[in-house]
Scaffold this motif. Structure first.
Motif, PDB file in Angstrom:
ATOM      1  N   ILE A  76      -8.244  -0.522 -28.460  1.00 51.91           N
ATOM      2  CA  ILE A  76      -7.963   0.348 -29.623  1.00 51.91           C
ATOM      3  C   ILE A  76      -8.667   1.696 -29.457  1.00 51.91           C
ATOM      4  O   ILE A  76      -8.062   2.754 -29.643  1.00 51.91           O
ATOM      5  CB  ILE A  76      -8.395  -0.344 -30.942  1.00 51.91           C
ATOM      6  N   GLU A  83      -7.018   3.807 -26.760  1.00 51.01           N
ATOM      7  CA  GLU A  83      -5.757   4.394 -27.243  1.00 51.01           C
ATOM      8  C   GLU A  83      -6.038   5.586 -28.154  1.00 51.01           C
ATOM      9  O   GLU A  83      -5.392   6.633 -28.053  1.00 51.01           O
ATOM     10  CB  GLU A  83      -4.969   3.301 -27.991  1.00 51.01           C
ATOM     11  N   ALA A  84      -7.032   5.431 -29.029  1.00 52.96           N
ATOM     12  CA  ALA A  84      -7.392   6.532 -29.942  1.00 52.96           C
ATOM     13  C   ALA A  84      -7.881   7.742 -29.147  1.00 52.96           C
ATOM     14  O   ALA A  84      -7.542   8.886 -29.472  1.00 52.96           O
ATOM     15  CB  ALA A  84      -8.464   6.063 -30.918  1.00 52.96           C
ATOM     16  N   ARG A 121      -7.060   8.504 -26.086  1.00 51.33           N
ATOM     17  CA  ARG A 121      -5.912   9.112 -25.376  1.00 51.33           C
ATOM     18  C   ARG A 121      -5.139  10.028 -26.332  1.00 51.33           C
ATOM     19  O   ARG A 121      -4.704  11.122 -25.948  1.00 51.33           O
ATOM     20  CB  ARG A 121      -4.993   8.015 -24.825  1.00 51.33           C
TER      21      ARG A 121
END
Lengths: 233, 134
Positions: A44, A47-48, A50
């Motif tokens: 998570i 992803e944040a 990125r």
């Protein structure tokens, strides 16, 4: 187990200033149980980050890996190939894990993605409570199995204090009084007599006041010859 | 506009199927992804959809109390809230992620949810990520 919680993403982003390629490293032990730094949390946060990179045009390369146990060199050493080429490690392990990573990869900057809080246990799903003060001189046998160092707000060895009201601590009406819990625990096991036994002042040098603590188990320590024969560090 | 609908196979996906069979019309900008249950939803899936270009993400679960696996839709709602929190932290509108609950025999509710989401996202404009990439 060690209880930790993730730092807010903007604070992690602040720490990343000047870096281009980062490896987010999680741990499948304590911090996975307290839902702060396991495989899921690693994915998570990655992803944040990125998205953050795409939004700001940072051009970050964000990779991820989760170790079995980040506090042991053997496991941390296994990610050597993954670390290669990165200029920062974002540790979602506890403070211990982060330090082991820095020790093994001295040329890469290790950034703490978690705030490590305490030694505790899950009370129920999603709720974690500090249980042990790590004083180095355990008195649980005198206190009904409840740690007065961690569970009493004042860490009193001979409580309760005058701030104990209706089983609650004066610091917060939602916090149970540690010594009220100790009393009821001793009552349940039929050892209220222990309330009468004064616990002498502790030697706090065995706690944090004595500097970094080191425990040596002579029977387990390898001689230099044994180390070299076994290829151990 | 690009919308992604992450749908439970028991209700949301079945409702989209029924909407198709009944010839109901809704935005063609929505990509429907089937999940075995919204309990399978991970915050990462929502963020990944946003990173890959979705302007809005709609999670479609069963009516509360009707989950085939008991709590999947309730867990999904918590994860949607968590995803919203992360979106806010990184500077994206949390309203780009929503969850609706419906039954498999309520295709009109699915159509309505897509249209509502479309209108909301259109009002907000393309995702800031998509603006940057242009």
């Amino acid at each position: 187990m060690i209880i930790a919680e993730q730092k807010p993403i903007p604070r992690i982003v602040e720490m990343l200033e000047g870096h281009k390629s980062m490896l987010v490293v999680g741990c499948r032990s304590c911090v996975a149980i307290c839902l702060a730094g396991g495989e899921k949390e690693v994915s998570i946060l990655s992803e944040a980050l990125r998205i953050e990179s795409d939004l700001k045009g940072n051009g970050w390369q964000v990779d991820e890996v989760t170790l079995e146990r980040a506090c042991e060199k053997e496991w941390v050493g296994e990610m050597r190939e993954k670390v290669s080429g990165h200029d920062a490690i974002i540790s979602l392990a506890c403070g211990v894990g982060a330090q082991v990573m820095q020790e093994l990869y001295p040329d890469v900057r290790v950034l703490p993605g978690l705030d490590t809080s305490n030694m505790g246990a899950p009370e129920e799903q999603g709720i974690y409570l500090e249980k042990c003060g790590g004083c180095g001189d355990c008195v649980l046998h005198l206190t009904g199995g409840i740690c007065p160092i961690a569970r009493c707000s004042k860490s009193l060895l001979n409580g309760p204090c005058g701030g104990s009201q209706n089983g609650k601590c004066e610091i917060d009406p939602d916090v149970p009084c540690g010594w009220d819990q100790i009393y009821h625990s001793l009552e349940r096991i039929g050892r209220l007599d222990l309330m009468e036994v004064p616990i002498p002042p502790k030697d706090w040098r065995r706690s944090r006041s004595g500097g970094p603590r080191k425990i040596v188990r002579k029977e387990a320590v390898l001689t230099p010859e044994e180390k070299s024969a076994r290829g151990a560090r | 506009m690009k919308l992604v609908a992450l749908t439970c196979s028991f209700c949301g996906y079945a409702a989209t199927d029924l909407a198709g069979l009944q010839g109901m019309k809704y935005s063609s900008d929505v990509t429907i992804i089937r999940l075995p249950c919204t309990g399978r939803l991970d915050v990462k899936h929502v963020l990944q959809a946003v990173r890959m270009g979705a302007d809005g993400v709609l999670v479609v679960g069963c009516l509360e109390g009707n989950c085939n696996y008991q709590y999947g839709n309730l867990e999904a709602r918590k994860r949607v809230e968590q995803a919203k929190g992360i979106m806010k932290e990184i500077g994206l509108e949390p309203e780009r992620v929503e969850m609706v609950n419906l039954a498999s025999n309520q295709p009109w509710r699915f159509v309505q949810a897509v249209e509502d989401m479309y209108v909301k996202v259109e009002r907000m404009g393309p995702s800031p990520l998509n603006k940057v990439r242009r």
